[in-house]
Motif scaffolding. Structure first.
Motif, PDB file in Angstrom:
ATOM      1  N   ALA A  16      13.759 -68.698 -44.417  1.00 27.94           N
ATOM      2  CA  ALA A  16      14.732 -69.429 -45.030  1.00 27.94           C
ATOM      3  C   ALA A  16      15.717 -68.986 -46.138  1.00 27.94           C
ATOM      4  O   ALA A  16      15.023 -68.179 -47.120  1.00 27.94           O
ATOM      5  CB  ALA A  16      14.302 -70.923 -45.273  1.00 27.94           C
TER       6      ALA A  16
ATOM      7  N   ARG B 262      21.032 -73.907 -49.519  1.00 25.74           N
ATOM      8  CA  ARG B 262      19.828 -74.320 -49.429  1.00 25.74           C
ATOM      9  C   ARG B 262      19.390 -75.359 -50.359  1.00 25.74           C
ATOM     10  O   ARG B 262      18.391 -75.517 -51.015  1.00 25.74           O
ATOM     11  CB  ARG B 262      18.666 -73.401 -49.187  1.00 25.74           C
TER      12      ARG B 262
ATOM     13  N   LEU C  72      18.001 -75.060 -41.703  1.00 23.47           N
ATOM     14  CA  LEU C  72      17.849 -73.816 -42.299  1.00 23.47           C
ATOM     15  C   LEU C  72      19.015 -72.626 -41.600  1.00 23.47           C
ATOM     16  O   LEU C  72      19.148 -72.684 -40.513  1.00 23.47           O
ATOM     17  CB  LEU C  72      16.572 -73.297 -42.331  1.00 23.47           C
TER      18      LEU C  72
ATOM     19  N   THR D 187      18.761 -68.091 -41.792  1.00 21.17           N
ATOM     20  CA  THR D 187      17.680 -67.039 -42.370  1.00 21.17           C
ATOM     21  C   THR D 187      18.018 -66.112 -43.117  1.00 21.17           C
ATOM     22  O   THR D 187      19.283 -65.934 -43.326  1.00 21.17           O
ATOM     23  CB  THR D 187      16.984 -66.464 -41.235  1.00 21.17           C
TER      24      THR D 187
ATOM     25  N   GLU E 102       6.695 -74.929 -41.595  1.00 22.66           N
ATOM     26  CA  GLU E 102       6.016 -73.793 -42.217  1.00 22.66           C
ATOM     27  C   GLU E 102       5.834 -72.208 -41.794  1.00 22.66           C
ATOM     28  O   GLU E 102       6.229 -71.358 -42.557  1.00 22.66           O
ATOM     29  CB  GLU E 102       4.442 -74.159 -42.488  1.00 22.66           C
TER      30      GLU E 102
ATOM     31  N   GLN F 205       9.436 -71.063 -43.240  1.00 18.24           N
ATOM     32  CA  GLN F 205       9.833 -71.372 -44.756  1.00 18.24           C
ATOM     33  C   GLN F 205      10.115 -70.101 -45.539  1.00 18.24           C
ATOM     34  O   GLN F 205      11.134 -70.025 -46.055  1.00 18.24           O
ATOM     35  CB  GLN F 205       8.612 -71.984 -45.309  1.00 18.24           C
ATOM     36  N   ASP F 206       9.400 -68.758 -45.293  1.00 25.52           N
ATOM     37  CA  ASP F 206       9.587 -67.885 -45.967  1.00 25.52           C
ATOM     38  C   ASP F 206      11.041 -67.118 -45.456  1.00 25.52           C
ATOM     39  O   ASP F 206      11.484 -65.992 -45.931  1.00 25.52           O
ATOM     40  CB  ASP F 206       8.443 -66.749 -45.647  1.00 25.52           C
TER      41      ASP F 206
ATOM     42  N   ALA G   7      15.590 -79.527 -46.617  1.00 34.65           N
ATOM     43  CA  ALA G   7      15.180 -78.279 -46.748  1.00 34.65           C
ATOM     44  C   ALA G   7      13.536 -77.930 -46.505  1.00 34.65           C
ATOM     45  O   ALA G   7      12.941 -77.041 -46.206  1.00 34.65           O
ATOM     46  CB  ALA G   7      15.569 -77.656 -47.793  1.00 34.65           C
ATOM     47  N   SER G   8      13.091 -79.171 -47.121  1.00 36.88           N
ATOM     48  CA  SER G   8      11.467 -79.128 -47.269  1.00 36.88           C
ATOM     49  C   SER G   8      10.717 -79.428 -46.296  1.00 36.88           C
ATOM     50  O   SER G   8       9.679 -79.214 -45.712  1.00 36.88           O
ATOM     51  CB  SER G   8      11.124 -79.953 -48.125  1.00 36.88           C
ATOM     52  N   GLU G   9      11.723 -79.889 -45.122  1.00 40.54           N
ATOM     53  CA  GLU G   9      11.147 -80.297 -43.678  1.00 40.54           C
ATOM     54  C   GLU G   9      11.105 -78.679 -42.738  1.00 40.54           C
ATOM     55  O   GLU G   9      10.560 -78.944 -41.729  1.00 40.54           O
ATOM     56  CB  GLU G   9      12.012 -81.266 -42.945  1.00 40.54           C
ATOM     57  N   THR G  10      11.539 -77.918 -43.066  1.00 38.02           N
ATOM     58  CA  THR G  10      11.406 -76.608 -42.406  1.00 38.02           C
ATOM     59  C   THR G  10       9.968 -76.216 -42.180  1.00 38.02           C
ATOM     60  O   THR G  10       9.337 -76.278 -42.918  1.00 38.02           O
ATOM     61  CB  THR G  10      12.105 -75.338 -43.192  1.00 38.02           C
TER      62      THR G  10
END
Length: 983
Positions: free
Chosen positions: A133, A117, A310, A312, A127, A130-131, A122-125
């Motif tokens: 990833a 990651r 991502l 999971t 919302e 996000q938790d 990665a910031s484009e995942t």
């Protein structure tokens, strides 16, 4: 689990051992990318012990144990050594598939970014996810040492044997270049066929009873198309950012597609990936299915590279469980490939010899070997021993200085071998003086020298009980060529672990200047495996030193001769063998030629060769053959014969002129000079011909095709028998076969081979396809002339049996002459090969399998006369059998005659409205019918001009209830049957 586990049964049928992206790159969004369903179905059929169900039960148990011991969130970075096999088409580095190292470096960076990651996107995942990833805590590094312990950069460049590879070729691809899968993650990068982006071998569990997983070790790894490898803005359909490798690496480590390859009710066994109805393409991040938002940004979907970002937490748990427990995954994290190669103070070693095997005609051999100081300290005193057939022959001592990394080529005096034989030549390196070598495993090398025997042309070798002057090159010292009864072969069936193993056998040396037009032929046998063994023949022009000229490969010519078996294949029948002929005209000026037959293990069955011949080709520069005649009916009345001849250019050169001659009793009666067309070598042409009416009642025409070839007249011919045959018959009609009598039927073979014959065991006629070796030879069976002027409906029925061999394919056709019997101008039935077959096998069986055939001839009645021709075109395979050939009056086939020993049957009995009369007489003749009541009164009577096999229905609805009598009388037969009418 959020998804129902029983839905997994559906997934069982829809997944595969290799997770493969197979899609059309020109229409990416419209097609599936993966070959999952087909491949898993093949996997579970072949290896039931490797079922997906057992794997998922195993991994669930391991995850449960892992969670219990509180290891789920423990951060432990593991390293995996990677070797990139760049399989190219011979291009320079940086061109086509021979990728630059910078491109390979970038792909390795992408893998490490995505699996940890660290990817910029990665910031484009979304919302919502996000938790979930996760970093998988895996680092992929270039292997640091090769399998033999030497330093490597983790990149191998090899020109491939194919221009591209499909997923069905994965075994061939891995054999091009392979490092042990227990120690190295093999990544093959090449041109993938069929629109594939890549595929990966799925891991297996180490449950007891799953030992067969070792069958896959030689193809274990990841395969990627070079176009979608690393960063490539010019890749079709979407811009490659190296995520194809990320996706396939996920499969390699146990991840499945997030939609479970099935839909909303099918599980991918990761609870935090939302259910999806199917794959996603493009980058629609608002896509919903299964009543939830799809995780289209997951690396295990089919979205564009720029959309993926991502893995999971549950995917991480699954991957880490695989890495810590699965064979050939756990061992990667402990591989010697992660370590720098060992370095010793004093390490003098022999490098690889140029060739393990060397051939020669003269018997002279110059031994040489390269030594290298692979240690840290300089070396000043050393010696090399030379052994021939394990006997010390020469020792060379040296006192010059070799600094660390220095190499030196050592030459020994010339050896001269008198006897034709194979010799082992070994080099042994020793340190002299006060110091010892710290590593001894690189101090001994062995090569082999073969002095080949000269062979005389023409050459015929039958491998009945020995190899004679042939030499085996057994590079791996495993199972190799050996004697099998009257053949030689390689026992591949017993060596299913040695994928890619190559076994070579070298012929004697031939002087091709002694033969005009050389031709090589060999007789072989092999069953039809899903991936057949690769067989190649190479020619050498330097007495076996190098074999660079490929003259034959079964990539072009299939060498399967028998149907697949589940045990060791041993040829038993004639049709288990076949022959390949190879034109060697381009070698005619070579003075020294020998051949290397290379059989490469593809995990198939045994391969055999019984004969190897080099002879003068029978093929002329110019030659034309008469293949067959069309339309001509040799049974004539008062007319001349008209038809079409098919000729073929069977020579090497194109021809533009030839002539046809028609002879009767040796006398020329017609001639055709053809000079207005060019017939290309191997092509056919047709010629319209007219043959004058013969002056005799019967005889035989000889038809000659003549051409001049280098001042030599080349003649090929066929024969057409003729007969004045105007006898007409009325339908119904049957071919009577008792005692081999064919009544008024006429049979012949234009090549004067064995034609249709009577088979007393089967009460049938059979072609003699198994005895006739000439290509496209034909058997003809002609019916009598039938008067159908007063016939409204007519049908033809016959029983047919044909056991198809694997390699041979006979053809059976029926023609009708609907111009009063003059020409056979209409094809009404044609089947060959599988469509003709009633059973399959190379063996000959007494238990024939029959099929009943029906042809409606009604469109050809209400005219004067018709005649039928039954034709078999041979392929030297199995015979075709015919019986119960009958012409009956009717438009549809009658029901099968009841299994009774009667010639006449009435049913139903008792009847209500209709009575069926079924006849099955031996001889067709006039018939007289009467229906009488029990007092002898004639209720109905009628006459049929010809009865044989009719199926007649009577309307008896007007008759009163009671018992009645049916009486039938012919000139040679009478019968009486009772029947009852019951309302």
């Amino acid at each position: 689990m959020k998804k129902r586990y029983h839905s997994y049964l559906k997934f069982l049928i829809r997944s595969g051992i290799f997770i493969s992206l197979l899609f059309n790159i020109l229409n990416l969004s419209a097609q599936e990318k993966c070959a999952v369903p087909k491949i898993l179905e093949e996997r579970e059929k072949k290896y039931p012990e490797l079922s997906t169900q057992k794997f998922e039960n195993w991994i669930a148990e391991k995850q449960k144990l892992k969670n219990t011991t509180s290891q789920r969130n423990q951060k432990v970075l593991v390293q995996i050594p990677v070797v990139f096999h760049i399989i190219h088409n011979g291009e320079p580095v940086g061109i086509g598939g021979n990728l630059l190292k910078s491109r390979i470096d970038r792909q390795l960076e992408v893998l490490n970014e995505d699996f940890n990651r660290l990817n910029e996107d990665a910031s484009e995942t979304l919302e919502e996810f996000q938790d979930l990833a996760a970093s998988l805590e895996i680092e992929f590094i270039y292997a640091k040492q090769s399998p033999d312990g030497t330093e490597t950069d983790g990149i191998v460049r090899i020109p491939g044997s194919q221009s591209s590879y499909s997923y069905q070729d994965r075994g061939i691809l891995s054999a091009e270049s392979y490092w042990p899968a227990e120690e190295y993650l093999n990544i093959w990068v090449t041109d993938l066929a069929g629109g594939s982006l890549g595929w990966a071998e799925f891991p297996v569990s180490n449950l007891a009873g799953l030992d067969a997983a070792s069958n896959n070790r030689l193809i274990d790894g990841v395969s990627l198309d070079y176009v979608y490898f690393g960063d490539n803005p010019e890749s079709p359909s979407f811009e490659s950012k190296g995520r194809t490798a990320t996706h396939e690496m996920g499969h390699f480590l146990g991840l499945r597609h997030i939609w479970g390859d099935g839909g909303c009710t099918v599980d991918d066994f990761c609870a935090d990936t939302p259910s999806a109805s199917g794959s996603s393409t493009g980058c629609n991040i608002t896509k919903t299915s299964c009543e939830s938002l799809d995780m289209v940004q997951n690396f295990m979907d089919y979205t564009n590279d720029a959309c993926m970002n991502l893995f999971t937490q549950d995917q991480k748990s699954r991957v880490r469980t695989v890495i810590e427990n699965s064979p050939r995954r756990k061992s990667l994290t402990e591989s010697k490939g992660l370590e720098e190669p060992p370095v010793f103070n004093r390490d003098l070693g022999l490098t690889e010899i140029n060739s393990q095997f060397t051939g020669s005609c003269s018997g002279n051999f110059s031994p040489q070997i390269t030594i290298k100081n692979q240690g840290l300290f300089m070396i000043k005193e050393y010696s090399i021993d030379l052994y021939v057939n394990e006997l010390l022959t020469e020792t060379l001592e040296f006192t010059d200085t070799l600094e660390s990394g220095d190499e030196k080529v050592v030459y020994f005096p010339l050896l001269n071998f008198i006897e034709t034989a194979e010799y082992s030549i070994s080099y042994s390196l020793n340190l002299e003086g006060a110091f010892e070598d710290d590593r001894l495993e690189n101090n001994l090398k062995t090569e082999y020298y073969q002095k080949l025997q000269e062979g005389n042309l023409p050459y015929k070798k039958k491998f009945q009980n020995n190899f004679d002057s042939w030499f085996i090159r057994n590079a791996d010292q495993e199972e190799t060529w050996q004697q099998f009864n009257d053949a030689i072969g390689v026992p591949f069936y017993e060596n299913r672990q040695n994928f890619g193993q190559k076994e070579e056998i070298i012929s004697p040396i031939f002087d091709f200047t002694t033969i005009d037009v050389p031709e090589l032929s060999f007789v072989f046998a092999q069953v039809a495996d899903s991936i057949p063994n690769r067989v190649s023949i190479y020619a050498s022009y330097d007495c076996g030193r190098t074999f660079n000229d490929l003259i034959f490969s079964n990539n072009i010519t299939d060498l399967s001769t028998a149907y697949q078996v589940d045990s060791i294949f041993t040829p038993q029948f004639r049709l288990d063998w076949d022959t390949v002929k190879i034109d060697l005209n381009r070698l005619r000026d070579q003075e020294s030629v020998c051949f290397n037959i290379v059989a490469e293990n593809r995990l198939g069955n045994n391969f055999y060769i019984s004969e190897f011949n080099v002879e003068e080709s029978t093929k002329k520069n110019k030659e034309i053959d008469v293949l067959n005649w069309k339309n001509i009916n040799p049974l004539f009345c008062d007319e001349e014969l008209e038809g079409i001849l098919t000729v073929k250019n069977i020579g090497r050169e194109n021809i533009s002129n030839y002539k046809l001659e028609i002879l009767d009793n040796g006398k020329l009666i017609k001639e055709y000079i053809i000079n207005d067309e060019v017939i290309v070598s191997g092509q056919n042409s047709e010629v319209d011909i007219i043959i004058p009416q013969p002056q005799r009642e019967n005889g035989e025409f000889e038809i000659r095709a003549i051409i001049n070839n280098e001042e030599e007249e080349i003649i090929n011919n066929i024969y057409v028998p003729f007969q004045i045959n105007c006898l007409e018959e009325l339908p119904p009609l049957r071919l009577i076969l008792k005692n081999g009598n064919s009544d008024n039927w006429f049979e012949f073979n234009p090549d004067k081979d064995a034609g249709w014959t009577y088979s007393s065991n089967n009460f049938a006629v059979n072609s003699n396809s198994s005895y006739i070796t000439k290509e496209s030879s034909e058997d003809w069976l002609l019916s009598p002339l039938m008067d159908v002027s007063n016939t409204n409906y007519l049908g033809l029925i016959f029983d047919l049996s044909y056991r198809k061999a694997l390699r041979q394919s006979e053809k059976f056709e029926v023609y009708i002459s609907n111009d009063n019997g003059k020409n056979f101008n209409t094809l009404i039935y044609s089947k060959s090969g599988d469509s003709l077959a009633t059973s399959y096998g190379n063996d000959i069986t007494d238990h024939l399998t029959w099929r009943n055939e029906f042809i409606d001839l009604s469109p050809y009645v209400n005219r004067d006369k018709i005649r039928l021709a039954f034709k078999v075109t041979h392929d030297n395979g199995q015979n075709i059998y015919l019986k119960n050939i009958s012409f009956f009056v009717g438009q549809s086939p009658p029901p099968p005659f009841p299994n009774v020993r009667k010639s006449i049957v009435i049913y139903p009995n008792p009847a209500k409205n209709d009575v069926n009369l079924h006849l099955n007489l031996d001889v067709a003749e006039e018939g007289f019918f009467q229906i009488l009541d029990m007092k002898g009164n004639v209720i109905l009577e009628f006459k049929e001009p010809k009865i044989l096999n009719q199926f007649i229905s009577f309307d008896v609805s007007q008759l009163a209830e009671g018992m009645y009598i049916l009486r039938l009388r012919t000139n040679r037969f009478s019968a009486t049957e009772r029947f009852m009418i019951q309302k």
